[in-house]
Design a protein around this motif. Structure first.
Motif, PDB file in Angstrom:
ATOM      1  N   LEU A 162      40.902  52.175  28.605  1.00  0.00           N
ATOM      2  CA  LEU A 162      41.787  52.441  29.742  1.00  0.00           C
ATOM      3  C   LEU A 162      42.049  51.150  30.527  1.00  0.00           C
ATOM      4  CD1 LEU A 162      43.389  54.408  31.501  1.00  0.00           C
ATOM      5  CD2 LEU A 162      41.267  54.954  32.713  1.00  0.00           C
ATOM      6  N   GLU A 163      41.017  50.344  30.705  1.00  0.00           N
ATOM      7  CA  GLU A 163      41.209  49.046  31.378  1.00  0.00           C
ATOM      8  C   GLU A 163      42.245  48.212  30.641  1.00  0.00           C
ATOM      9  OE1 GLU A 163      37.562  46.893  31.730  1.00  0.00           O
ATOM     10  OE2 GLU A 163      36.776  48.137  33.372  1.00  0.00           O
ATOM     11  N   ARG A 164      42.114  48.156  29.319  1.00  0.00           N
ATOM     12  CA  ARG A 164      43.055  47.344  28.519  1.00  0.00           C
ATOM     13  C   ARG A 164      44.471  47.913  28.612  1.00  0.00           C
ATOM     14  NH1 ARG A 164      41.709  43.389  29.421  1.00  0.00           N
ATOM     15  NH2 ARG A 164      43.541  42.744  28.277  1.00  0.00           N
ATOM     16  N   HIS A 165      44.591  49.230  28.504  1.00  0.00           N
ATOM     17  CA  HIS A 165      45.927  49.835  28.534  1.00  0.00           C
ATOM     18  C   HIS A 165      46.596  49.618  29.895  1.00  0.00           C
ATOM     19  CE1 HIS A 165      44.875  51.309  24.727  1.00  0.00           C
ATOM     20  NE2 HIS A 165      44.536  52.548  25.008  1.00  0.00           N
ATOM     21  N   LEU A 166      45.847  49.757  30.973  1.00  0.00           N
ATOM     22  CA  LEU A 166      46.437  49.551  32.299  1.00  0.00           C
ATOM     23  C   LEU A 166      46.854  48.090  32.467  1.00  0.00           C
ATOM     24  CD1 LEU A 166      44.081  51.735  34.557  1.00  0.00           C
ATOM     25  CD2 LEU A 166      46.440  52.245  33.903  1.00  0.00           C
ATOM     26  N   ALA A 167      46.025  47.177  31.965  1.00  0.00           N
ATOM     27  CA  ALA A 167      46.380  45.752  32.056  1.00  0.00           C
ATOM     28  C   ALA A 167      47.677  45.498  31.287  1.00  0.00           C
ATOM     29  CB  ALA A 167      45.247  44.889  31.508  1.00  0.00           C
ATOM     30  N   GLU A 168      47.829  46.105  30.130  1.00  0.00           N
ATOM     31  CA  GLU A 168      49.049  45.931  29.339  1.00  0.00           C
ATOM     32  C   GLU A 168      50.261  46.513  30.071  1.00  0.00           C
ATOM     33  OE1 GLU A 168      50.208  44.424  26.855  1.00  0.00           O
ATOM     34  OE2 GLU A 168      51.960  45.591  26.188  1.00  0.00           O
ATOM     35  N   ILE A 169      50.097  47.678  30.654  1.00  0.00           N
ATOM     36  CA  ILE A 169      51.208  48.330  31.361  1.00  0.00           C
ATOM     37  C   ILE A 169      51.628  47.507  32.582  1.00  0.00           C
ATOM     38  CG2 ILE A 169      51.773  50.362  32.786  1.00  0.00           C
ATOM     39  CD1 ILE A 169      49.983  51.974  30.716  1.00  0.00           C
ATOM     40  N   GLY A 170      50.650  46.871  33.240  1.00  0.00           N
ATOM     41  CA  GLY A 170      50.944  46.089  34.440  1.00  0.00           C
ATOM     42  C   GLY A 170      51.216  44.620  34.170  1.00  0.00           C
ATOM     43  N   GLY A 171      51.045  44.182  32.928  1.00  0.00           N
ATOM     44  CA  GLY A 171      51.216  42.756  32.635  1.00  0.00           C
ATOM     45  C   GLY A 171      50.121  41.917  33.270  1.00  0.00           C
ATOM     46  N   MET A 172      48.921  42.480  33.324  1.00  0.00           N
ATOM     47  CA  MET A 172      47.792  41.822  33.986  1.00  0.00           C
ATOM     48  C   MET A 172      46.740  41.431  32.947  1.00  0.00           C
ATOM     49  SD  MET A 172      48.228  41.766  37.331  1.00  0.00           S
ATOM     50  CE  MET A 172      49.789  42.124  38.114  1.00  0.00           C
ATOM     51  N   ASP A 173      45.705  40.728  33.399  1.00  0.00           N
ATOM     52  CA  ASP A 173      44.680  40.251  32.463  1.00  0.00           C
ATOM     53  C   ASP A 173      43.402  41.072  32.486  1.00  0.00           C
ATOM     54  OD1 ASP A 173      46.200  38.004  31.522  1.00  0.00           O
ATOM     55  OD2 ASP A 173      45.864  37.109  33.496  1.00  0.00           O
ATOM     56  N   ALA A 174      43.048  41.626  33.639  1.00  0.00           N
ATOM     57  CA  ALA A 174      41.760  42.322  33.748  1.00  0.00           C
ATOM     58  C   ALA A 174      41.897  43.486  34.717  1.00  0.00           C
ATOM     59  CB  ALA A 174      40.685  41.366  34.242  1.00  0.00           C
ATOM     60  N   ASP A 219      50.083  38.976  41.448  1.00  0.00           N
ATOM     61  CA  ASP A 219      48.747  38.491  41.081  1.00  0.00           C
ATOM     62  C   ASP A 219      47.740  39.624  40.947  1.00  0.00           C
ATOM     63  OD1 ASP A 219      49.263  35.551  41.314  1.00  0.00           O
ATOM     64  OD2 ASP A 219      49.774  36.153  43.357  1.00  0.00           O
ATOM     65  N   VAL A 220      47.901  40.657  41.765  1.00  0.00           N
ATOM     66  CA  VAL A 220      46.935  41.763  41.752  1.00  0.00           C
ATOM     67  C   VAL A 220      47.638  43.024  42.242  1.00  0.00           C
ATOM     68  CG1 VAL A 220      46.045  40.931  43.985  1.00  0.00           C
ATOM     69  CG2 VAL A 220      44.709  42.598  42.696  1.00  0.00           C
ATOM     70  N   VAL A 278      42.273  48.705  39.899  1.00  0.00           N
ATOM     71  CA  VAL A 278      42.910  47.455  40.309  1.00  0.00           C
ATOM     72  C   VAL A 278      42.988  46.528  39.104  1.00  0.00           C
ATOM     73  CG1 VAL A 278      42.569  45.358  41.690  1.00  0.00           C
ATOM     74  CG2 VAL A 278      42.255  47.610  42.727  1.00  0.00           C
ATOM     75  N   ALA A 279      44.177  45.974  38.882  1.00  0.00           N
ATOM     76  CA  ALA A 279      44.358  45.014  37.793  1.00  0.00           C
ATOM     77  C   ALA A 279      44.802  43.688  38.384  1.00  0.00           C
ATOM     78  CB  ALA A 279      45.391  45.528  36.802  1.00  0.00           C
ATOM     79  N   CYS A 280      44.366  42.599  37.755  1.00  0.00           N
ATOM     80  CA  CYS A 280      44.696  41.292  38.314  1.00  0.00           C
ATOM     81  C   CYS A 280      44.933  40.267  37.223  1.00  0.00           C
ATOM     82  CB  CYS A 280      43.584  40.823  39.258  1.00  0.00           C
ATOM     83  SG  CYS A 280      42.014  40.513  38.426  1.00  0.00           S
ATOM     84  N   ARG A 281      45.467  39.115  37.645  1.00  0.00           N
ATOM     85  CA  ARG A 281      45.653  37.996  36.734  1.00  0.00           C
ATOM     86  C   ARG A 281      44.323  37.261  36.600  1.00  0.00           C
ATOM     87  NH1 ARG A 281      50.842  36.304  36.095  1.00  0.00           N
ATOM     88  NH2 ARG A 281      49.888  35.232  34.333  1.00  0.00           N
ATOM     89  N   LYS A 282      44.298  36.403  35.586  1.00  0.00           N
ATOM     90  CA  LYS A 282      43.077  35.679  35.195  1.00  0.00           C
ATOM     91  C   LYS A 282      42.359  35.021  36.383  1.00  0.00           C
ATOM     92  CE  LYS A 282      40.825  34.810  31.444  1.00  0.00           C
ATOM     93  NZ  LYS A 282      40.372  35.969  30.650  1.00  0.00           N
ATOM     94  N   HIS A 283      43.130  34.378  37.269  1.00  0.00           N
ATOM     95  CA  HIS A 283      42.481  33.581  38.319  1.00  0.00           C
ATOM     96  C   HIS A 283      41.713  34.442  39.326  1.00  0.00           C
ATOM     97  CE1 HIS A 283      46.419  34.586  40.075  1.00  0.00           C
ATOM     98  NE2 HIS A 283      45.871  34.398  41.256  1.00  0.00           N
ATOM     99  N   LEU A 284      41.986  35.737  39.366  1.00  0.00           N
ATOM    100  CA  LEU A 284      41.252  36.597  40.298  1.00  0.00           C
ATOM    101  C   LEU A 284      40.128  37.376  39.609  1.00  0.00           C
ATOM    102  CD1 LEU A 284      44.224  37.977  42.457  1.00  0.00           C
ATOM    103  CD2 LEU A 284      42.574  36.212  43.098  1.00  0.00           C
ATOM    104  N   GLU A 285      40.093  37.310  38.301  1.00  0.00           N
ATOM    105  CA  GLU A 285      39.114  38.093  37.535  1.00  0.00           C
ATOM    106  C   GLU A 285      37.652  37.843  37.934  1.00  0.00           C
ATOM    107  OE1 GLU A 285      39.479  37.804  33.283  1.00  0.00           O
ATOM    108  OE2 GLU A 285      37.886  39.279  32.938  1.00  0.00           O
TER     109      GLU A 285
END
Lengths: 498, 442
Positions: free
Chosen positions: A127-139, A272-273, A296-303
């Motif tokens: 689910l984490e991966r799918h949400l990141a894909e849907i949002g264009g996020m990393d984590a 970014d998030v 919550v999904a975010c880009r790499k720099h906030l992971e």
């Protein structure tokens, strides 16, 4: 005992359970106490309560009848069209309920050894991966329990990020004047000062006002896209560039993701998030006001700052990992609202990529169809293609002496839950309508017909609209009295009346 | 696939009413540059038939308390749930309703929340309760925030015997707000009350859990007295099943009480969704966060219920709100309400008594050294000769879910297991578990 409440009149039709039953009755019988030492032998009397709590004493059928009667007083998606703007009241698929109730999920103890919880850990990882894909996020973190908690979590990531970079002086968050009330409230809880940015007459962010208010003190901009007006912020990339140029972060309230599924991804337009509302976009039931779930999904720099524990995949095994020294810590006990994770995961797996694109297509088509049918009868403050929702103004009806509240209450008589009203705050006499993709054309037409008829009634029979609803279990309520003389619990009648 | 009901004919009819040629044109408002031009990278769709199989397959990779006989608690308790709870809480009229903003169409939800508030007041012995929180940990954080606002003090005192996750949530939620958290070490499994009076001076509140994380009953009146002597508020984090028999926080002089409603008919579900509760003395009413339902009348004078005191809340007060909370956990609170309605005061007391009896039976039978002598509710600490995770691994092989490893959070508790019994652990199970422990803990 009389079914009459403290207010002295007949009730909404159902007495309080406390007013039913009889001393000594019970609706659930437990085994007898074990022979041998009893409570008073095992615990000192000083710890024991002298008087039991006054709970209802009702037989099992009595309890079932009571709550069944109560349920009949409710509107719900199952029973009624519920075009509540910004709440995404779509159908809640029953297969998801069935999945969440599987004993493998529902009876799983949160402290079970990881080896015995591999199915749930795998589901959460996916689910984490799918949400990141849907949002264009990393984590992603699934821990936040609701959208508002997701907002706070996202802001905490931003705060930790600025602190880590040696910029603790960033103390302000910019928020458009059309934002949900939770946005500024979350800022306060994170120790941020809210600075409001104006909207332009076309419903977008006023870039001049943004530039005036942006500066070295700005930590982030919180934006909702599509906005609460149901409009996509066409200058979103430019806004993100301006905000990033000043060293601040872009937070997106994902309440309106239903419009974007498979069409555009926040990560691709400068966010970014963000948080997701699983209870909106991903169909988990609202339950009369919760539970929700706000990953919550975010880009790499906030992971590095995400809450712990994170879920890690080692080959075919999954485990929790708390070794993230920069993490903001924990925002909720255990691992989030797992039952909602199960439902949302099932929803995503049922749809796949093409199915989710059809969701956004249906949501936007339905909203635009209703908007088209409203033209002429109601004032449309932003008359252009909308996304998943749109706003109307009751200004014309106000001139006839009726308020948006009256229109909302009259809709109840037609069996429709009213839209969100008086929000966003920037639209006078606002009605915010979100039909969602799961409603068919006949339902939309019936709702549109009712809205048009109410517009007519406002001219021909205003008193009827003003006195609505006429068909509900109760008429309009005295809200002032509720607030001025608060009665917030049942009190037993004085002994003399018993 | 999916739940979109439109036929081709519907779509054509609707597009022509809108006046555009295709659905894709509806998305023209998204600038071309940022439109997603590929399918999302997701697994292929599953029809309901396949989805059911897939979800069952995932669930089968878990081994839950439905298969293992559990003696694990530590803040998540496996209790008897009356059959009517699932039946009533799964009614679509409750399940698929929204927050009851439109009171005329939401009397069912509003009334069951009003009943929940009443029950929480009765259990805690306090005057007012709200409609529920995300969980016990966040309810506690909100209680701490109330105390900080009310007193204007920037320090809170927290017993080390508060659940480790609750302490962690307090730490993260307060980290950006310039609030000092002072944790007080336990003494013999209890929060020491002797020096509490000095520590509480200048503090907003003191927070204790009862029964505490080790299962032991705290001296609540002494804690409240010490807190008040220092001008601090007394906050209790309590177990609602235990409140069927234990003296209430209100009776013991506490100002605020909160806790987790999970033991009342809410499935474990790997830690959520559950429901937190929060109750207070009436002078704190207007500082309370979250939804509150109140009684009023309609224009015909009939009793009815409505969300009230909303000027405290985020959708009205925005940045000045008492909290950002929007959602409560209405459906979970409903489960607790139905459970308490079915049990009644006698049933709840019976449930609590069985917990006490079964836990004390296990304590007699279990090998290993009981760490503390103080009175306990349904959990207790036992020290073994081996690490807890090793013992637990062997217990799993025998079909038992062993206790919580206290060494995870308390470094002075090596090889120490926190064991729990509820009414669901039969005397026969307890006997078998003790025998298994004797074998594997040697």
């Amino acid at each position: 005992m009389s079914p009459v409440g403290q207010s002295g009149g007949p009730s909404n039709g159902v007495s309080l359970l406390f007013e039913k039953g009889s001393p000594g009755r019970s609706g659930a019988y437990l085994p007898a106490p074990d022979p041998g030492k009893g409570l008073r032998d095992l615990l000192p009397a000083a710890h024991l309560r002298p008087v039991p709590p006054r709970l209802p004493e009702v037989d099992e059928l009595g309890v079932v009848r009571h709550f069944t009667e109560l349920s009949r007083l409710n509107f719900s998606i199952d029973g009624n069209f519920y075009p509540l703007g910004s709440c995404t009241m779509k159908y809640n698929p029953r297969i998801n309920e069935e999945a969440a109730a599987l004993p493998g999920f529902a009876a799983l103890h949160p402290f079970q050894p990881e080896e015995e919880a591999q199915g749930s850990l795998e589901l959460m990882h996916l689910l984490e991966r799918h949400l990141a894909e849907i949002g264009g996020m990393d984590a992603t973190t699934l821990q936040p329990a609701a959208g508002a908690q997701g907002e706070l979590t996202g802001l905490m990531l931003i705060k930790a990020h600025h602190k880590d970079r040696g910029e603790p002086g960033r103390t302000e968050v910019l928020i458009p004047d059309s934002a949900h009330g939770t946005n500024p409230a979350s800022c306060t809880l994170c120790g941020y000062k809210t600075v409001t940015v104006k909207s332009t007459s076309d419903g977008g962010v006023d870039l001049d006002d943004l530039k005036r208010k942006l500066g070295a003190k700005t930590a982030a901009m919180m934006i909702t896209n599509p906005s609460t007006l149901g409009l996509f912020e066409e200058r979103i990339e430019e806004i993100a560039a301006i905000v990033h140029g000043a060293g601040a972060q872009m937070y997106m309230d994902g309440a309106n993701m239903n419009a974007l599924l498979g069409r555009a991804r926040p990560g691709d337009f400068g966010i970014d998030v963000m948080h997701f509302n699983l209870h909106k976009t991903f169909s988990t039931p609202h339950g009369g006001g919760g539970p929700g779930s706000g990953p919550v999904a975010c880009r790499k720099h906030l992971e590095p700052y995400l809450p712990v524990p994170r879920i890690v995949r080692d080959g075919e095994r999954f485990r929790f990992d708390s070794t993230h020294p920069k993490s903001i810590g924990r925002v909720k006990s255990f691992w989030g609202n797992h039952g909602m994770h199960v439902r949302a995961y099932a929803y995503i797996r049922h749809h796949g990529a093409e199915g989710l694109r059809q969701v956004s297509a249906g949501a936007v088509l339905n909203a635009n169809y209703l908007l088209a049918r409203m033209r002429g009868a109601y004032q449309i403050p932003y008359d252009r293609t909308c996304m998943h929702e749109f706003v109307l103004s009751g200004n014309r009806q106000k001139k006839q002496g009726l308020r948006t509240l009256d229109i909302a209450k009259r809709l109840l008589d037609f069996g429709f839950h009213p839209p969100t009203i008086y929000f966003p705050l920037i639209v006078p006499e606002c009605l915010m309508i979100e039909p969602t993709e799961t409603e068919n054309r006949e339902t939309l037409d019936a709702f549109a017909d009712a809205m048009l008829r109410i517009a007519e009634e406002c001219k021909s029979d205003p008193e009827k609209v003003h006195r609505a609803p006429h068909t509900m279990p109760v008429k309009r309520l005295d809200e002032v009295r509720a607030a001025k003389q608060p009665v917030l619990r049942w009190h037993p009648p004085p002994p003399a009346e018993r | 696939m999916g739940y979109v009901p439109h036929t081709e004919h519907d779509i054509r009819t609707m597009l022509s009413a809108i006046g555009i040629p295709s659905v894709d044109r509806l998305f023209d408002c998204i600038p071309e540059r940022i439109r997603l031009k590929r399918p999302l990278d997701l697994p292929p769709p599953l029809a309901e038939l396949e989805l059911r199989r897939h979800m069952a397959h995932l669930a089968a990779k878990n081994r839950s308390t439905a298969q293992l006989r559990s003696f694990l608690g530590a803040g998540a308790y496996d209790h008897f749930v009356p059959a009517i709870v699932d039946a009533l809480a799964s009614r679509g009229e409750f399940l698929t309703a929204y927050t009851p903003y439109q009171a005329e169409a939401s009397q069912g939800t509003l009334q069951h929340i009003f009943e929940f508030q009443t029950m929480m007041c009765e259990l805690t012995g306090l005057d007012v309760a709200n409609a529920s929180h995300y969980d016990g940990a966040t309810a506690l954080w909100e209680a701490a925030a109330m105390a900080i606002d009310h007193t204007g003090r920037r320090k809170i005192v927290v017993s080390q015997l508060l659940h480790p996750h609750y302490r962690a949530v307090l730490r993260s939620m307060l980290q950006h707000l310039d609030v000092q958290i002072l944790e007080i070490a336990h003494a013999q499994g209890l929060t020491p009350t002797s020096m509490l009076r000095d520590i509480c001076a200048g503090a907003a509140c003191v927070i204790v859990q009862n029964p505490n994380f080790f299962g032991i009953l705290e001296d609540l009146p002494a804690v409240a007295e010490a807190a008040h002597a220092g001008g601090a508020l007394a906050v209790a984090c309590v177990n609602p099943v235990a409140l069927g028999i234990l003296r209430s926080p209100g009776e013991c002089g506490f100002d605020l009480a909160c806790g987790e409603a999970q033991p009342l008919g809410i499935p474990l579900s790997f830690g959520g969704p559950w429901a937190g509760f929060l109750a207070a003395r009436k002078e704190f009413l207007r500082a309370m966060p979250g939804r509150i339902v109140g009684e009023t009348v309609d224009t015909d004078g009939r009793r009815a219920f409505v969300l009230t005191l909303q000027t405290r809340e985020q959708h009205i007060r925005r940045e000045k709100a008492s909290s950002n909370i929007c959602t409560n956990q209405a459906l979970m609170a409903l489960r607790a309400t139905v459970t308490l309605s079915a049990l009644g005061p006698g049933g709840l007391a019976r449930m609590a008594e069985l917990c006490v009896q079964r836990a004390h039976l296990l304590a007699e039978k279990v090998p290993g050294r009981p760490v503390y002598k103080a009175p306990f509710f349904h959990e207790f600490a036992v020290e073994f000769q081996k690490p807890v995770h090793e013992i637990n691994r062997r217990l799993i092989e025998k079909g038992f879910l062993g206790g919580y490893d206290l060494h995870r959070d308390y470094h002075d508790h090596r090889n120490t297991m926190l064991l729990c019994c509820t009414e669901k652990n039969s005397p026969e199970d307890i006997e078998a578990f003790a025998a298994a422990l004797r074998e594997v803990a040697r």
